[in-house]
Scaffold this active site. Sequence first.
Site, mmCIF file in Angstrom:
data_model
loop_
_atom_site.group_PDB
_atom_site.id
_atom_site.type_symbol
_atom_site.label_atom_id
_atom_site.label_comp_id
_atom_site.label_asym_id
_atom_site.label_seq_id
_atom_site.Cartn_x
_atom_site.Cartn_y
_atom_site.Cartn_z
ATOM 1 N N GLU A 307 7.431 54.868 -74.191
ATOM 2 C CA GLU A 307 5.976 54.805 -74.042
ATOM 3 C C GLU A 307 5.565 54.538 -72.591
ATOM 4 O OE1 GLU A 307 4.818 51.927 -77.086
ATOM 5 O OE2 GLU A 307 4.631 53.571 -78.507
ATOM 6 N N ARG A 351 10.618 62.353 -84.573
ATOM 7 C CA ARG A 351 10.660 61.017 -83.940
ATOM 8 C C ARG A 351 11.607 60.073 -84.674
ATOM 9 N NH1 ARG A 351 5.380 57.124 -83.032
ATOM 10 N NH2 ARG A 351 6.540 55.177 -82.877
ATOM 11 N N LYS A 375 13.907 47.989 -84.290
ATOM 12 C CA LYS A 375 12.817 47.752 -85.248
ATOM 13 C C LYS A 375 13.317 48.024 -86.657
ATOM 14 C CE LYS A 375 8.818 48.620 -82.297
ATOM 15 N NZ LYS A 375 7.536 49.316 -82.101
ATOM 16 N N ASP A 380 7.803 52.848 -86.731
ATOM 17 C CA ASP A 380 7.092 51.804 -86.008
ATOM 18 C C ASP A 380 6.370 50.810 -86.913
ATOM 19 O OD1 ASP A 380 5.975 50.317 -84.049
ATOM 20 O OD2 ASP A 380 4.602 51.834 -83.296
ATOM 21 N N GLU A 408 -0.209 44.861 -87.079
ATOM 22 C CA GLU A 408 -0.773 46.047 -86.429
ATOM 23 C C GLU A 408 -1.098 47.148 -87.435
ATOM 24 O OE1 GLU A 408 1.806 47.660 -83.425
ATOM 25 O OE2 GLU A 408 0.472 49.350 -83.029
HETATM 26 C C1 GCU Z 1 3.805 50.151 -81.007
HETATM 27 C C2 GCU Z 1 2.562 49.461 -80.527
HETATM 28 C C3 GCU Z 1 2.576 49.283 -79.039
HETATM 29 C C4 GCU Z 1 3.854 48.587 -78.618
HETATM 30 C C5 GCU Z 1 5.048 49.365 -79.124
HETATM 31 C C6 GCU Z 1 6.367 48.694 -78.844
HETATM 32 O O1 GCU Z 1 3.813 51.469 -80.603
HETATM 33 O O2 GCU Z 1 1.430 50.200 -80.917
HETATM 34 O O3 GCU Z 1 1.445 48.521 -78.676
HETATM 35 O O4 GCU Z 1 3.915 48.477 -77.241
HETATM 36 O O5 GCU Z 1 4.951 49.521 -80.512
HETATM 37 O O6 GCU Z 1 6.920 48.140 -79.780
HETATM 38 O O7 GCU Z 1 6.847 48.724 -77.733
#
Ligand code: GCU
Length: 715
Positions: A307, A351, A375, A380, A408
């Site tokens: 990300e 993914r 995770k 996610d 979340e």
């Molecule tokens: C999710 C979440 C993000 C977070 C990411 C992570 O995508 O929305 O805010 O940074 O997980 O676990 O790194």
Amino acid sequence: MVILIMRKKLLIILLILPALVKAENGYDLWLRYKKISNNSLLDQYKKQITSPVVLGSSQTITIIKTELTQAFSGLTGISYKISSALEKSSAFIAGTVSTSTVISSIITKEELGRIDNEGFIIKTRPGKTIITAKTDIGVMYGIFHFLRLMQTQQSLVDLNIISTPKIKVRILNHWDNLNRTVERGYAGFSIWDWHKLPDLIDKRYVDYARANASIGINSTVLTNVNANAVVLTEPYLEKVKALADLFRPYGIKVYLTARFSAPIEIGKLKTADPVNDTVQLWWKQKVKEVYEMIPDFGGFLVKANSEGQPGPQDYKRTHADGANMLADAVAPFNGIIMWRAFVYSSASNDRFKQAYEEFKPLDGKFRKNVLVQVKNGPIDFQPREPFSPLFGAMAQTPLMMEFQLTQEYLGQGTHLVFEAPLFKEVLHADTYSKGKGSTVTKVIDGSLNDFSLNGIAGVSNIGNDINWCGHPFAQANWYALGRLCWDYNLSSEQIADEWIKQTFTNDPLFVQPVKKIMLQSREALVNYMTPLGLTHIMYNGHHYGPMPWGNTLNRPDWNPVYYHKADAAGVGFDRTAKGTNALAQYAIEVQNEFNDINKCPDEYLLWFHHAAWDHKMHSGRTLWDELCYRYNSGVDSVRAFIKQWYSLKKYIDEDRFKQIDQLLNIQLKDAIWWRNACLLYFQTFSNMPIPPQYEKPGRTLEYYQNIRILYAPGN
Ligand code: GCU
């Protein structure tokens, strides 16, 4: 005359007041120590805790004494003083085995051999209570366990408890930024007031440490995985040190997130390439500086090449290259690196597969002090995911679990969702990597592949809201993480039971129904949000509310339509050999569980299959009818929760009762929103009617598609 009337009124008010349950704001969490009303139990307790003595002189011992004074006085209604020296009358004795012959004569070598440095032993005989351990921290854990027994009104007769934690690194991951915003935080701002640290020590820091200690959490990552290198500069390290000093006597180690590009950003280097000598030296010096200030610093948590975060792949190096460079820097100080496997890119056709594809080839290439943090599921933190295939694929690498306490994708700050059943579902799953019984638990605790380093992380749901977690029931998820890390064999039911009794009341007329609500809550949420294996169909950005039609983000794997693939033929992601073949990442036994569309458990159907709208489900209904059934039963569950909650008004204080009542009504509104939006949207593909027994959505699909929630928190 007027005065007389006023006096009379006052008298009436004063007489009524004690009868009402005092308002509570939730700040005391599960450590309320209210007086026990059961008199015979109280008599038993008093005998067991007569003239309490705590032996030892460390800061931890002082903390124990303060806790016991508060707890014993609160629970019994008599004021207690905790002595530092044994007296003839001492019925209650706590201290390490080496502090007294009274203790060492009662505890056998064999018993001591069964606990590690954090474990404890509690023994009671009529009129005698011994709480002991190898260290003061162990004694502290024993004390909190004992107090939990009292708070939940257990008998203290003939106790013979020998307890040691099953997981070593029991850690909270705060996604807290230095400006005090919290990524995916739904309980206010960060509790870390960086601006005023280290000069101002908020009382909350102590209460935070105390709460964690009470449930066995022994580690905390203070900063967001989307890291800011500034925390590694000297002024910030001073602030970190202040917290570490405070947490130490509570047995809590501090960790930070490391931004991979820190050598460039704060070190003025031209590169952060992990094989570059200067870069390696920079990290070594930085780490030395950290340990000079914080000798027991835990280490770093790293999100790299995910990300948009920088990482070793920016220099054509692997995750192992990056992790090992940092691992080498912290190794001389016994530090560890928690390297996250949460990676995905649009290059992959699924993914689901990406983490495995990137990490499996690196199995066995990480240093001994690296834990790869995975995770629970492959995508996610969705309401339900199958276990991540990595758990069955990395026999030569210790893997740690990452759960998300902050909700979340589980209704955020407004839905009551008890996550212990989710955690346990994942831990119970069988990877079959070494035959039947190769559960995720055994991978995580290291027993399957013979690793001694192990850990479970929970992404924190704590903020500066007065009740810490925003939703009063969200505290239960923090509580559950600690308890399960200590002993993953505890059932969700037992954890809920303990938590309710300590947080609200021991009255079974309250405990039983509330426990039922908690235990059903996660499944209810799955039903009204993403039943049958639907996933990732929430609003983009802040992730609050349904948006199954979402198709506007420029990366396909960010869009809901990528995940459900609804069309005229059916719905769901085909991950069998006919599709992306992600199933091949699991052991053959797991593949067999999911591969056949007719045998795949309903809960996971759309995770692995593109099923026809008229596909026959195990219930005998068509897929479409089952979808309607599930969405409606999710809504019905919340209605039932509200009704049940309403009947419990008299058992708790008005403030918490009302707050929860209102939140449950938001949850119902949201559940209906999810159900209507999703059914109307999927109906455009199925072209089938909603069966007559169900409520019809009161609005059109366009109405739901036009809802804009601009400012949901945590984004
Ligand atoms: C999710 C979440 C993000 C977070 C990411 C992570 O995508 O929305 O805010 O940074 O997980 O676990 O790194």
